[in-house]
Design a protein around this motif. Structure first.
Motif, PDB file in Angstrom:
ATOM      1  N   ASN A 158       4.156  -7.557  -2.575  1.00 21.21           N
ATOM      2  CA  ASN A 158       4.679  -6.193  -2.711  1.00 21.21           C
ATOM      3  C   ASN A 158       6.192  -6.158  -2.494  1.00 21.21           C
ATOM      4  O   ASN A 158       6.708  -5.310  -1.761  1.00 21.21           O
ATOM      5  N   GLU A 194      -2.563  -2.124   1.196  1.00 20.86           N
ATOM      6  CA  GLU A 194      -1.933  -2.599  -0.043  1.00 20.86           C
ATOM      7  C   GLU A 194      -1.472  -4.046   0.076  1.00 20.86           C
ATOM      8  O   GLU A 194      -1.549  -4.808  -0.890  1.00 20.86           O
ATOM      9  N   ASP A 195      -0.991  -4.432   1.260  1.00 20.03           N
ATOM     10  CA  ASP A 195      -0.542  -5.821   1.450  1.00 20.03           C
ATOM     11  C   ASP A 195      -1.730  -6.779   1.482  1.00 20.03           C
ATOM     12  O   ASP A 195      -1.669  -7.884   0.926  1.00 20.03           O
TER      13      ASP A 195
END
Ligand code: HEM
Length: 417
Positions: free
Chosen positions: A317, A56-57
Motif C-alpha cells: 500500500n 487493508e495492509d
C-alpha cells in the motif's frame, strides 16, 4: 499504512505479543487495537518481524504476488525461521520432509494446488454432508444422558479428525493417534519450544509420515474411491506428485484440517455462550447458522496470523518493505479493524458484509474452507438442537492453548442438563 517503522518501548514485543503470554492469550484485542492505532507497521525487534494489523495492509500482504512464503528467504534469526522447522530435515539421514503447500511458492504451489482443488471444491465437499452429519450424530449420541461434557475432548476434537480420515479412506480407529500427532506437530509453531518438545514434534511428524506411506503403498496396489487413491492416480497419470509430496500433503491436510476446525467449533460455541442474546437468536432462527459461522470465524479466528517475505525491496500500500523482512499479517487484528467491520468487537451472527480474512486471501487462501464451513455449520446446528440447556460450567473454567498462530481451547467444560 504509515511510512515509518515504529518500535515503541511501551508496546509489547516478542513472547508477550503471542499466546504464550496469559493476558494476550485471554484477549489479544486490546493490544491489537493499540498497535493498529499507534503502530500499524510495528517492528517487533525481539522476534525480528514486522507486525501488520490494519485490514487493508494484511489483505494486501497476503495477496502480494511478489511476496514469498519460503522461510529460507527470511533474515537469519527471524520469527519465521524460529517456527518453520519440524526438526526432520535438520537431522542427518532423514529424507521425510517436503514443505507443506502453504509454505510453497509457485510453480510448485500452483501444480499441487491444482491437483488438490478438485477434491476440495464445494461440490465434492457437499457430497461429504451425509457422512459429516452421521459422525456428528454419533458423537452427540455418546454425550446423550450425561450432565456435563468437555466440548473439545468429546465433540469438537474428534469430529474433524474423523471427517478427514474418512475422506482419506482411513479407519476411524486411528483417530486418537492422528489427533495427538497433529497437536504435537503444531508445537513447531512455538518459537520458544525446548529440546524435548522439538523431539516430540519430530517423532510425531515421522510417525504420521510412516502411517501415510503405508496407506499410499496399499492404494497403489489396490485403489479405492478415496482422496489418497486420487492422489496416487494423479501421480501415475501425470507423474506430477512425488511420494514425498503426497505424504506431506496428507500430513498438512490432517494437521491444518483438524485442529483449526476444532478451534472454529470451540471458539464459536464459546462466543455464543458468552452472548446469550445471539444464542437465543440462533436457537429461534437456525437458518442463520451459515452467517453465524462466518461471524464466529471473524470474531475469534482459529488462525490468528500468517507471514510473507518480500523477495526484493518492495511496497505494501505504498509503504516500503525490505527484502527478507518477515511480515506478520495478523488476520485476527484485521478481522477487528473498525474501518472494515463497524463495531468490530460486537459478536453479531447476522453481520452484513462480513468479508473476513479468517481463511486468508489470494493464492494461498484456505483449500479446506468449504469443508471447515460445512463441519462448523453442522456441528453448531446439531449441538444446539440436541442440547437445549447448553451452558458454561461455572465450576470448571475453560483453558486456551498457549501457542501462537492456532487460537483455540484445550478444554471447554460445558453443562448439558
Ligand atoms: C476453520 C478452519 C480453518 C481455518 C481458520 C483455516 C485457515 C487457513 C488460512 C488462514 C490459510 C492461509 C494461510 C496463508 O495464506 O498463509 C489456510 C491455508 C490452507 N488450509 Fe486451511 N483453515 C481451516 C481448515 C482447513 C481444512 C479443513 C483443511 C483441509 C482439510 C485446510 C487445508 C489448508 C491448506 C492445504 C492450506 C494451504 C493452501 C495453499 O497454500 O494454497 N484448512 N487455511
Amino acid at each position: 499504512m504509515t511510512k515509518t517503522r515504529i518500535a515503541t518501548p511501551d508496546l509489547p514485543r516478542g513472547e508477550s505479543l503471542t499466546a504464550r503470554d496469559a493476558r494476550f492469550r485471554d484477549d489479544p484485542h486490546p493490544v491489537y487495537d493499540q498497535l493498529r492505532e499507534q503502530a500499524p507497521r510495528y517492528a517487533d525487534t525481539a522476534y525480528g518481524r514486522t507486525v501488520l494489523t490494519r485490514f487493508e495492509d494484511v489483505r494486501a500482504t497476503v495477496r502480494h504476488k511478489q511476496f514469498s512464503v519460503d522461510a529460507r528467504l527470511s533474515k537469519p534469526g527471524s520469527y519465521l525461521r524460529r517456527i518453520a522447522g519440524t526438526g526432520v530435515n535438520e537431522s542427518a539421514g532423514d529424507s521425510a520432509y517436503e514443505p507443506p503447500l502453504v509454505l510453497l511458492d509457485d510453480p510448485d504451489h500452483r501444480r499441487i494446488r491444482l491437483l488438490m482443488s478438485k477434491a476440495f471444491n464445494p461440490q465434492s465437499i457437499e457430497a461429504m454432508r451425509p457422512r459429516i452429519e452421521s459422525i456428528t450424530g454419533e458423537l452427540l449420541d455418546a454425550c446423550a444422558g450425561r450432565d456435563r461434557i468437555d466440548l473439545i475432548a468429546d465433540f469438537a476434537g474428534p469430529l474433524p479428525t474423523q471427517a478427514i480420515l474418512e475422506m482419506m479412506g482411513m479407519p476411524g480407529s486411528a483417530r486418537e493417534d492422528f489427533k495427538r500427532w497433529s497437536e504435537d506437530i503444531l508445537m513447531g509453531y512455538d518459537p520458544e519450544r525446548d529440546a524435548a518438545t522439538q523431539a516430540r514434534l519430530r517423532e510425531a511428524y515421522l510417525a504420521m509420515g510412516r502411517e501415510f506411506r503405508r496407506v499410499v503403498e496399499a492404494r497403489r496396489d489396490e485403489p479405492r474411491d478415496d482422496l489418497i487413491s486420487a492422489m496416487v492416480r494423479a501421480q501415475e497419470e501425470q507423474d506430477r506428485l512425488s511420494d514425498l509430496e503426497i505424504i506431506s500433503l496428507c500430513t498438512q491436510l490432517m494437521v491444518a484440517g483438524n485442529v483449526t476446525t476444532t478451534d472454529l467449533i470451540g471458539n464459536g460455541v464459546y462466543a455464543l455462550l458468552e452472548h446469550p442474546d445471539q444464542l437465543a437468536r440462533l436457537r429461534a432462527q437456525p437458518e442463520l447458522v451459515e452467517a453465524a459461522v462466518e461471524e464466529m470465524l471473524r470474531y475469534d479466528c482459529p488462525i490468528t496470523e500468517t507471514a510473507r517475505i518480500p523477495r526484493n525491496d518492495d511496497t505494501v500500500n505504498g509503504c516500503p518493505v525490505s527484502a527478507g523482512e518477515t511480515l506478520t499479517a495478523s488476520l485476527a487484528a484485521a478481522n477487528h479493524d473498525p474501518t472494515a467491520f463497524p463495531d468490530p468487537h460486537r459478536f453479531d451472527i447476522s453481520r452484513a458484509n462480513n468479508a473476513h480474512l479468517a481463511f486468508g486471501s489470494g493464492i494461498h487462501v484456505c483449500l479446506g474452507a468449504p469443508l471447515a464451513r460445512l463441519e462448523g455449520q453442522i456441528a453448531v446446528r446439531e449441538l444446539l438442537a440436541r442440547c437445549p440447556r447448553l451452558r458454561l460450567d461455572p465450576q470448571r473454567p475453560p483453558a486456551r492453548r498457549a501457542l501462537p498462530f492456532f487460537r483455540g481451547f484445550t478444554s471447554l467444560p460445558l453443562l448439558l442438563d
